[in-house]
Design a protein around this motif. Structure first.
Motif, PDB file in Angstrom:
ATOM      1  N   ILE A 155      16.144   9.788   6.019  1.00  0.00           N
ATOM      2  CA  ILE A 155      15.107   9.056   6.727  1.00  0.00           C
ATOM      3  C   ILE A 155      15.232   9.377   8.210  1.00  0.00           C
ATOM      4  CG2 ILE A 155      14.152   6.781   7.236  1.00  0.00           C
ATOM      5  CD1 ILE A 155      15.510   5.758   4.726  1.00  0.00           C
ATOM      6  N   GLY A 156      14.114   9.589   8.864  1.00  0.00           N
ATOM      7  CA  GLY A 156      14.125   9.864  10.299  1.00  0.00           C
ATOM      8  C   GLY A 156      13.240   8.898  11.048  1.00  0.00           C
ATOM      9  N   GLY A 157      12.917   9.259  12.287  1.00  0.00           N
ATOM     10  CA  GLY A 157      12.074   8.403  13.104  1.00  0.00           C
ATOM     11  C   GLY A 157      10.593   8.540  12.804  1.00  0.00           C
ATOM     12  N   ASP A 158      10.202   9.585  12.059  1.00  0.00           N
ATOM     13  CA  ASP A 158       8.800   9.744  11.670  1.00  0.00           C
ATOM     14  C   ASP A 158       8.509   8.868  10.453  1.00  0.00           C
ATOM     15  OD1 ASP A 158       8.845  11.590  13.643  1.00  0.00           O
ATOM     16  OD2 ASP A 158       8.325  13.313  12.408  1.00  0.00           O
ATOM     17  N   PHE A 159       7.301   8.321  10.403  1.00  0.00           N
ATOM     18  CA  PHE A 159       6.948   7.463   9.277  1.00  0.00           C
ATOM     19  C   PHE A 159       5.493   7.685   8.904  1.00  0.00           C
ATOM     20  CE2 PHE A 159       6.301   5.102  13.182  1.00  0.00           C
ATOM     21  CZ  PHE A 159       5.060   4.487  13.013  1.00  0.00           C
ATOM     22  N   TYR A 160       5.136   7.264   7.698  1.00  0.00           N
ATOM     23  CA  TYR A 160       3.780   7.458   7.185  1.00  0.00           C
ATOM     24  C   TYR A 160       3.516   6.428   6.096  1.00  0.00           C
ATOM     25  CZ  TYR A 160       6.384   9.588   3.383  1.00  0.00           C
ATOM     26  OH  TYR A 160       7.275   9.800   2.365  1.00  0.00           O
ATOM     27  N   GLU A 161       2.246   6.205   5.818  1.00  0.00           N
ATOM     28  CA  GLU A 161       1.848   5.351   4.707  1.00  0.00           C
ATOM     29  C   GLU A 161       0.366   5.538   4.444  1.00  0.00           C
ATOM     30  OE1 GLU A 161       2.199   4.244   1.911  1.00  0.00           O
ATOM     31  OE2 GLU A 161       3.586   2.544   2.238  1.00  0.00           O
ATOM     32  N   ALA A 162      -0.037   5.332   3.199  1.00  0.00           N
ATOM     33  CA  ALA A 162      -1.441   5.398   2.794  1.00  0.00           C
ATOM     34  C   ALA A 162      -1.687   4.275   1.802  1.00  0.00           C
ATOM     35  CB  ALA A 162      -1.777   6.754   2.185  1.00  0.00           C
ATOM     36  N   LEU A 163      -2.714   3.453   2.057  1.00  0.00           N
ATOM     37  CA  LEU A 163      -3.009   2.302   1.210  1.00  0.00           C
ATOM     38  C   LEU A 163      -4.495   2.249   0.910  1.00  0.00           C
ATOM     39  CD1 LEU A 163      -0.882  -0.392   3.100  1.00  0.00           C
ATOM     40  CD2 LEU A 163      -0.235   0.805   0.993  1.00  0.00           C
ATOM     41  N   ARG A 164      -4.814   1.817  -0.295  1.00  0.00           N
ATOM     42  CA  ARG A 164      -6.211   1.577  -0.676  1.00  0.00           C
ATOM     43  C   ARG A 164      -6.510   0.106  -0.445  1.00  0.00           C
ATOM     44  NH1 ARG A 164      -8.990   3.002  -6.540  1.00  0.00           N
ATOM     45  NH2 ARG A 164     -11.147   2.488  -5.937  1.00  0.00           N
ATOM     46  N   THR A 165      -7.393  -0.188   0.478  1.00  0.00           N
ATOM     47  CA  THR A 165      -7.689  -1.558   0.882  1.00  0.00           C
ATOM     48  C   THR A 165      -9.162  -1.869   0.622  1.00  0.00           C
ATOM     49  OG1 THR A 165      -8.384  -1.053   3.157  1.00  0.00           O
ATOM     50  CG2 THR A 165      -6.008  -1.169   2.730  1.00  0.00           C
ATOM     51  N   PRO A 166      -9.571  -3.127   0.777  1.00  0.00           N
ATOM     52  CA  PRO A 166     -11.001  -3.449   0.639  1.00  0.00           C
ATOM     53  C   PRO A 166     -11.892  -2.722   1.642  1.00  0.00           C
ATOM     54  CG  PRO A 166      -9.666  -5.440   0.509  1.00  0.00           C
ATOM     55  CD  PRO A 166      -8.750  -4.342   0.915  1.00  0.00           C
ATOM     56  N   PHE A 167     -11.308  -2.188   2.713  1.00  0.00           N
ATOM     57  CA  PHE A 167     -12.083  -1.500   3.749  1.00  0.00           C
ATOM     58  C   PHE A 167     -12.081   0.015   3.551  1.00  0.00           C
ATOM     59  CE2 PHE A 167      -9.887  -5.259   5.310  1.00  0.00           C
ATOM     60  CZ  PHE A 167     -10.948  -6.060   5.694  1.00  0.00           C
ATOM     61  N   GLY A 168     -11.419   0.471   2.513  1.00  0.00           N
ATOM     62  CA  GLY A 168     -11.270   1.894   2.260  1.00  0.00           C
ATOM     63  C   GLY A 168      -9.804   2.298   2.314  1.00  0.00           C
ATOM     64  N   VAL A 169      -9.553   3.573   2.309  1.00  0.00           N
ATOM     65  CA  VAL A 169      -8.177   4.074   2.409  1.00  0.00           C
ATOM     66  C   VAL A 169      -7.747   4.053   3.871  1.00  0.00           C
ATOM     67  CG1 VAL A 169      -6.668   6.057   2.048  1.00  0.00           C
ATOM     68  CG2 VAL A 169      -8.441   5.520   0.372  1.00  0.00           C
ATOM     69  N   ARG A 170      -6.614   3.422   4.116  1.00  0.00           N
ATOM     70  CA  ARG A 170      -6.086   3.349   5.477  1.00  0.00           C
ATOM     71  C   ARG A 170      -4.752   4.088   5.535  1.00  0.00           C
ATOM     72  NH1 ARG A 170      -7.574  -2.820   7.651  1.00  0.00           N
ATOM     73  NH2 ARG A 170      -9.729  -2.278   8.245  1.00  0.00           N
ATOM     74  N   LEU A 171      -4.630   4.919   6.570  1.00  0.00           N
ATOM     75  CA  LEU A 171      -3.452   5.766   6.735  1.00  0.00           C
ATOM     76  C   LEU A 171      -2.798   5.477   8.071  1.00  0.00           C
ATOM     77  CD1 LEU A 171      -5.186   9.170   5.863  1.00  0.00           C
ATOM     78  CD2 LEU A 171      -4.139   7.612   4.236  1.00  0.00           C
ATOM     79  N   ILE A 172      -1.507   5.735   8.124  1.00  0.00           N
ATOM     80  CA  ILE A 172      -0.789   5.701   9.396  1.00  0.00           C
ATOM     81  C   ILE A 172       0.265   6.798   9.372  1.00  0.00           C
ATOM     82  CG2 ILE A 172       0.904   3.985   8.604  1.00  0.00           C
ATOM     83  CD1 ILE A 172       1.011   2.946  11.504  1.00  0.00           C
ATOM     84  N   VAL A 173       0.359   7.534  10.453  1.00  0.00           N
ATOM     85  CA  VAL A 173       1.416   8.519  10.681  1.00  0.00           C
ATOM     86  C   VAL A 173       1.941   8.269  12.085  1.00  0.00           C
ATOM     87  CG1 VAL A 173       2.015  10.959  10.919  1.00  0.00           C
ATOM     88  CG2 VAL A 173       0.418  10.237   9.130  1.00  0.00           C
ATOM     89  N   GLY A 174       3.237   8.079  12.218  1.00  0.00           N
ATOM     90  CA  GLY A 174       3.785   7.745  13.531  1.00  0.00           C
ATOM     91  C   GLY A 174       5.149   8.346  13.773  1.00  0.00           C
TER      92      GLY A 174
END
Length: 371
Positions: A155-174
């Motif tokens: 595991i490093g300092g970079d992170f990510y996630e992808a979720l299917r929500t009522p508003f559509g697919v939401r992503l984060i990369v940091g």
């Protein structure tokens, strides 16, 4: 990305070290028999059990010690040496080295078991913190490249996630400022908040507010942590289930690339925004940009481990130029090409690398999936 060649090299070195004691015994015996005069090569035999301590078990080392002693006895009989004075001393040295090697092997194996347990815990932590992404989510195809800077990093300092929500697919990369466990701590806070708030926040701006609030609350609850002093850059993306656009919110992160056919466009933010956990300094507002995102379009979201990779001359990696030559490849193949090219371009592992490609299926895929 860099681990496969390193693992192969480690495997080769391990095999070389594993068979070295037996090779040493054979060579010492051969030279001792073939060399005339007073030259004696049996003195090198005592090194065989010592070499075995690196890879062999305690029983294996004892066996090598016994083989070494038998070889010494045979060689002494061949040269008609005084068994008590010369051979006896040599055997005593071999027994002493073998005993020390057995103890060293026992300590090594104990530490290897402890390390294996720690790695197992790290694997579990990674599966919780950085979960594998599905190949598709809510009509959005996902492909990921993730690699830690350290060869043994999970595991490093970079992170990510992808979720299917009522508003559509939401992503984060940091990317969290800093490295090591403090950076992982901040990444875990941001990911935990994102996974909860992504289903409730009405838009990306509100979602960023929740991320900021989560960081503040965590810092208050754990005052001993330095999380309050750290920040993270991030890109948040919202892809509605119906429509031909996507929302992008950039918090001080490298601008993503939009691939539309053979065209590669840098998605620069309309207004510069501060990284996460710095908003309170200027009471900054995070704007949401809308970009075209129809069938066949792809967003390439990456961390600075890619854009700031340097060659031996100190030049930054030209990601956009490289990607222009790969637009005809599928996302999975594009990441393979990128990983190989980064290995050749870089002068060494300097930072974590995370690349997420999110794309809408092309017209041909949509027509194939239609009833």
């Amino acid at each position: 990305m860099r681990r496969l060649p390193e693992l192969r090299r480690v495997g080769y070195l391990w095999s070389l070290a594993h068979w070295a004691p037996l090779v040493l015994i054979a060579l010492a015996a051969m030279f001792d028999v073939l060399t005339p005069g007073q030259q004696r090569y049996d003195r090198f035999l005592a090194a065989a059990p010592a070499l075995a301590a690196a890879t062999w078990s305690v029983r294996g080392i004892a066996g090598i010690g016994a083989l070494t002693m038998a070889t010494e006895v045979v060689l002494s009989l061949d040269r008609d040496a005084d068994f008590v004075t010369a051979t006896g001393t040599a055997l005593l040295v071999i027994v002493t080295v073998t005993a020390a090697a057995c103890y060293a092997s026992h300590v090594r194996q104990s530490r290897e078991r402890d390390l294996a347990e720690l790695r197992a815990v790290a694997d579990v932590a990674q599966s919780v913190l950085l979960r594998p992404l599905p190949p598709a989510l809510g009509g959005v195809e996902l492909n990921l490249l993730y690699d830690g800077a350290a060869a043994q990093a999970r595991i490093g300092g970079d992170f990510y996630e992808a979720l299917r929500t009522p508003f559509g697919v939401r992503l984060i990369v940091g990317d969290v400022q800093g490295k090591g466990l403090p950076a992982v701590e901040v990444a875990s806070v941001l990911l935990g908040t994102f996974r909860e708030a992504a289903y409730e926040a009405p838009d990306l701006a509100a979602l960023v507010d929740r991320l900021e609030t989560g960081m503040v609350r965590y810092s208050e609850q754990v005052p001993s942590s330095d999380a309050a002093e750290r920040f993270a850059t991030a890109v948040l993306v919202e892809i509605p289930p119906d429509g031909r656009t996507a929302g992008v919110l950039n918090c001080g992160h490298p601008a993503p690339l939009l691939l539309r056919g053979r065209e590669v466009v840098t998605v620069e933010p309309s207004t510069d925004a501060l990284p996460l956990n710095l908003r309170a300094l200027l009471n900054d507002h995070h704007p949401v940009d809308t970009v075209p995102f129809g069938p066949g379009d792809r967003l390439v979201i990456f961390t600075d481990g890619v854009s700031e990779a340097r060659d031996r001359a100190g030049s930054f990696y030209p990601l956009a130029d490289r990607v222009r030559g790969w637009t005809g490849s599928g996302s999975a193949r594009l990441l393979e090409l990128l990983a190989a090219d980064l290995r050749e371009y870089g002068s060494g592992a300097a930072d974590d690398v995370a690349v997420l490609i999110a794309g809408r299926p092309g017209p041909e895929a949509l027509s194939t999936a239609a009833p």
